[in-house]
Design a protein around this motif. Structure first.
Motif, short mmCIF file in Angstrom:
data_model
loop_
_atom_site.label_atom_id
_atom_site.label_comp_id
_atom_site.label_asym_id
_atom_site.label_seq_id
_atom_site.Cartn_x
_atom_site.Cartn_y
_atom_site.Cartn_z
N UNK A 191 5.03 -0.90 -11.34
CA UNK A 191 6.46 -0.61 -11.14
C UNK A 191 6.81 -0.50 -9.66
N UNK A 192 5.89 0.09 -8.89
CA UNK A 192 6.14 0.26 -7.45
C UNK A 192 6.21 -1.08 -6.73
N UNK A 193 5.28 -1.98 -7.04
CA UNK A 193 5.27 -3.29 -6.37
C UNK A 193 6.51 -4.10 -6.70
N UNK A 249 0.83 -1.21 0.00
CA UNK A 249 0.00 0.00 0.00
C UNK A 249 0.87 1.25 0.00
N UNK A 250 1.86 1.25 0.88
CA UNK A 250 2.75 2.41 0.97
C UNK A 250 3.42 2.69 -0.37
N UNK A 251 3.93 1.64 -0.99
CA UNK A 251 4.65 1.82 -2.26
C UNK A 251 3.74 2.38 -3.35
N UNK A 252 2.52 1.89 -3.43
CA UNK A 252 1.60 2.36 -4.47
C UNK A 252 1.13 3.78 -4.20
N UNK A 258 4.78 -8.19 -10.95
CA UNK A 258 5.98 -8.89 -10.50
C UNK A 258 6.40 -8.41 -9.12
N UNK A 259 6.74 -9.35 -8.26
CA UNK A 259 7.18 -9.04 -6.91
C UNK A 259 8.58 -9.60 -6.70
N UNK A 260 9.41 -8.85 -6.01
CA UNK A 260 10.78 -9.29 -5.74
C UNK A 260 10.81 -10.18 -4.51
#
Length: 434
Positions: A289-291, A57-60, A252-254
């Motif tokens: 991109x954020x996620x 949530x924070x990243x988005x 995509x998630x790291x």
């Protein structure tokens, strides 16, 4: 007072006070001038996945150009991690300023017969003071224990509530069944406040839906059918959402934890609800991109080549860990380094590990906490479920050295069983002297 003196004071709080009622916390907030007022709060509860959902949530939100405040627990290395601004822990100076304001208020209220806030309540007050001063566009609150009686539930009317996966944990306090625990988590649902929740558990979902209906809360349930895994490796996971506006987007998630696809899907749905308007292709692109760049410590985190740190510390999290390892289709892990605290269902955790992802060697150790389970006790339980070598090392450093020595060149090593273990490895092994 110095920063270290403030930290020492907070660490002493559990010795002279206990958890209080929500009315006590509300009075505490009133004494602080109601710092929660006018904040756009996203309130997140659940057994597992809370921290990851909050991080997504924070990243988005920040990808959309918004500023964020984030109150979380526990911390892994430094207590400042519990109060973050735009993804970064507050500085020692900011932490100390908030402490001094809260301590002054507590002293004044104590003089009038007000009971001292608990450890968690005190830090929650500090977090709300910081956020009130910094005015982030959105404040993300992660519950500590439960939901209904959690100090964070003293906030009046959040912008949105989110409930992540629910499984058996803290049964002494929350109940012995999924339904009972779900009822406690569902206690954060507020009148006419929209809700997004993980619908993986039919038993929990029934309780949550019923509470949402009672509260007139718009409810969006995310099930395992809401997304499709496209790829999973030991470095990342990729998925698409089914029957959604963005069904042609590959997210995509790291992180290799298969459960993170659900956590990210819940977070995306919450963001769609916050937007309150159709989400454009450009916005989905920003979120995508954020996620992809989110890094959440202690969640299938590769801390050294072939060595992973995972915060799995209850049966539900261990099941998710085993699902991830099996989804990767990897060979037997070389080593599992394990520790636990006594209020967890650690025998069932150990049994599932031995049955589903048997390692070549197990190393058990103890954390620095009064609730630690002795290494010899853990060794005995492991030996009930495996005939592989089980080594007991009381000290973390010794356990780490032995585990690394037991790891084969191409094999994998997983450290799990307790968030305290994750924190101690980071603090004492990876960042000695920090």
């Amino acid at each position: 007072m110095t920063y270290q003196e403030a930290v020492d004071y907070i660490e002493e709080i559990p010795k002279f006070t206990k958890k209080h009622t929500l009315e006590h916390t509300r009075e505490f907030l009133r004494g602080l001038g109601n710092p929660e007022r006018d904040q756009k709060i996203i309130h997140v509860a659940g057994t597992n996945g809370k921290g990851s959902v909050c991080a997504y949530l924070r990243a988005m939100l920040e990808a959309d150009g918004k500023t964020t405040g984030f109150f979380t627990s526990p911390h892994l290395v430094k207590i400042n991690e519990r109060i973050c601004l735009n993804g970064q822990p507050v500085s020692d100076e900011e932490f100390l300023r908030a402490f001094e304001k809260v301590k002054t208020t507590v002293d004044e209220m104590s003089g009038a017969g007000f009971a001292h806030p608990s450890y968690f309540e005190f830090l929650f007050g500090m977090g709300m003071v910081v956020f009130a001063e910094k005015h982030p566009d959105y404040t993300i609150l992660e519950t500590g224990l439960g939901g209904r009686l959690d100090a964070t539930n003293a906030v009046g009317k959040p912008l949105m509530t989110v409930i992540t996966s629910i499984s058996l944990d803290h049964t002494k306090y929350l109940g012995s069944t999924i339904s009972e625990i779900a009822a406690e988590k569902a206690g954060i649902i507020k009148q006419n406040v929209p809700l997004v929740f993980d619908g993986s558990s039919p038993e929990a979902s029934e309780v949550i839906r019923r509470q949402a209906e009672t509260k007139g809360a718009e409810c969006r349930e995310i099930t395992k059918h809401a997304f499709k895994i496209q790829e999973i490796t030991d470095k990342r996971i990729a998925f698409s959402r089914v029957n959604a506006y963005d069904d042609n987007i590959v997210w995509r998630l790291s992180n290799s934890g298969i459960y993170q696809a659900m956590n990210a899907s819940v977070a995306i749905a919450a963001m769609e609800g916050i937007s309150r308007e159709p989400v454009t292709k450009e916005k989905y692109g920003r979120w995508q991109r954020a996620l992809a760049e989110v890094h959440w410590d202690g969640r299938m985190e590769e801390i050294c080549p072939g060595i992973y740190l995972d915060g799995a510390h209850n049966p539900g999290a261990i099941t998710a860990f085993c699902d991830s390892i099996q989804a990767l289709g990897e060979e037997t892990p070389s080593v599992i380094l394990f520790s636990a605290v006594e209020d967890k269902e650690y025998e069932s955790m150990i049994r599932e590990l031995c049955e589903r992802v048997p390692a070549e060697t197990y190393v058990v150790t103890e954390i620095e906490d009064g609730r630690r389970v002795p290494a010899e006790v853990l060794k005995h339980i492991f030996e009930k479920y495996t005939d592989r070598p089980v080594l007991a090392k009381q000290q973390i450093a010794d356990a780490w050295t032995r585990a690394v020595k037991s790891k084969t060149e191409q094999g994998k090593m997983y450290c799990l069983g307790s968030l305290y273990l994750a924190g101690m490895i980071k603090r004492e092994i990876l960042q000695p002297g920090s």
